[in-house]
Design a protein around this motif. Structure first.
Motif, PDB file in Angstrom:
ATOM      1  N   GLY A  92      42.081 -99.409 -24.458  1.00  0.00           N
ATOM      2  CA  GLY A  92      41.638-100.793 -24.529  1.00  0.00           C
ATOM      3  C   GLY A  92      40.371-100.898 -25.347  1.00  0.00           C
ATOM      4  O   GLY A  92      39.477-100.064 -25.236  1.00  0.00           O
ATOM      5  N   VAL A  93      40.289-101.933 -26.157  1.00  0.00           N
ATOM      6  CA  VAL A  93      39.111-102.161 -26.987  1.00  0.00           C
ATOM      7  C   VAL A  93      38.284-103.312 -26.435  1.00  0.00           C
ATOM      8  O   VAL A  93      37.082-103.201 -26.217  1.00  0.00           O
ATOM      9  CB  VAL A  93      39.516-102.455 -28.447  1.00  0.00           C
ATOM     10  CG1 VAL A  93      38.293-102.809 -29.286  1.00  0.00           C
ATOM     11  CG2 VAL A  93      40.256-101.265 -29.044  1.00  0.00           C
ATOM     12  N   SER A  94      38.947-104.433 -26.201  1.00  0.00           N
ATOM     13  CA  SER A  94      38.229-105.610 -25.747  1.00  0.00           C
ATOM     14  C   SER A  94      39.230-106.592 -25.166  1.00  0.00           C
ATOM     15  O   SER A  94      40.375-106.649 -25.619  1.00  0.00           O
ATOM     16  CB  SER A  94      37.473-106.257 -26.914  1.00  0.00           C
ATOM     17  OG  SER A  94      36.649-107.310 -26.476  1.00  0.00           O
ATOM     18  N   CYS A  95      38.804-107.359 -24.164  1.00  0.00           N
ATOM     19  CA  CYS A  95      39.702-108.372 -23.636  1.00  0.00           C
ATOM     20  C   CYS A  95      38.909-109.572 -23.141  1.00  0.00           C
ATOM     21  O   CYS A  95      37.708-109.487 -22.887  1.00  0.00           O
ATOM     22  CB  CYS A  95      40.617-107.831 -22.551  1.00  0.00           C
ATOM     23  SG  CYS A  95      39.806-107.487 -20.985  1.00  0.00           S
ATOM     24  N   ILE A  96      39.617-110.675 -23.016  1.00  0.00           N
ATOM     25  CA  ILE A  96      39.003-111.922 -22.584  1.00  0.00           C
ATOM     26  C   ILE A  96      40.013-112.661 -21.716  1.00  0.00           C
ATOM     27  O   ILE A  96      41.189-112.730 -22.035  1.00  0.00           O
ATOM     28  CB  ILE A  96      38.550-112.746 -23.811  1.00  0.00           C
ATOM     29  CG1 ILE A  96      37.736-113.957 -23.385  1.00  0.00           C
ATOM     30  CG2 ILE A  96      39.728-113.172 -24.652  1.00  0.00           C
ATOM     31  CD1 ILE A  96      37.024-114.615 -24.553  1.00  0.00           C
ATOM     32  N   ALA A  97      39.542-113.195 -20.601  1.00  0.00           N
ATOM     33  CA  ALA A  97      40.429-113.831 -19.637  1.00  0.00           C
ATOM     34  C   ALA A  97      40.868-115.211 -20.105  1.00  0.00           C
ATOM     35  O   ALA A  97      40.304-115.783 -21.033  1.00  0.00           O
ATOM     36  CB  ALA A  97      39.734-113.941 -18.278  1.00  0.00           C
TER      37      ALA A  97
END
Length: 121
Positions: free
Chosen positions: A47-52
């Protein structure tokens, strides 16, 4: 048909920038947690980056903090990954994902096809 289509990859020199885009077709990203993953040669996908779905930024991988920024534009049904000050260890196939989380139901995830990013030293 549910589909995520990535664009913007390619070759960049160390220290340079790229912006990846991921457009959604057949569904709305509004209610989805979105994220970017990458898989370098010989390594597992990470995983690099996530946003809800509510826009709360939930995760950045340590090595990209301060350099990569994930954003979403629900009006365009598109997510982005702005990558600055890129390093050679950022060479990988990058994947976008969209996950729908509903109470009482297993999560469902759509994946992009993957796009190559190569950082030259």
């Amino acid at each position: 048909q549910v589909q995520l289509v990535e664009s913007g990859g390619g070759l960049v020199q160390s220290g340079g920038s790229l912006r990846l885009s991921c457009a959604a077709f057949g569904f709305s990203l509004d209610d989805y947690t979105i994220g970017w993953f990458r898989q370098a040669p010989g390594k597992e996908r990470e995983g690099v980056s996530c946003i809800a779905s509510v826009g709360v930024h939930t995760y950045d991988e340590d090595s990209v903090k301060g350099r990569f920024t994930i954003t979403r534009d629900n009006a365009k049904n598109t997510m982005y990954l702005q990558m600055n000050n890129m390093k050679p260890d950022g060479t990988a196939v990058y994947y976008c994902s969209a996950t729908l989380i509903q109470l009482g139901r297993p999560p469902t995830t759509a994946w992009g096809q993957g796009i190559q990013v190569t950082v030259s030293s």
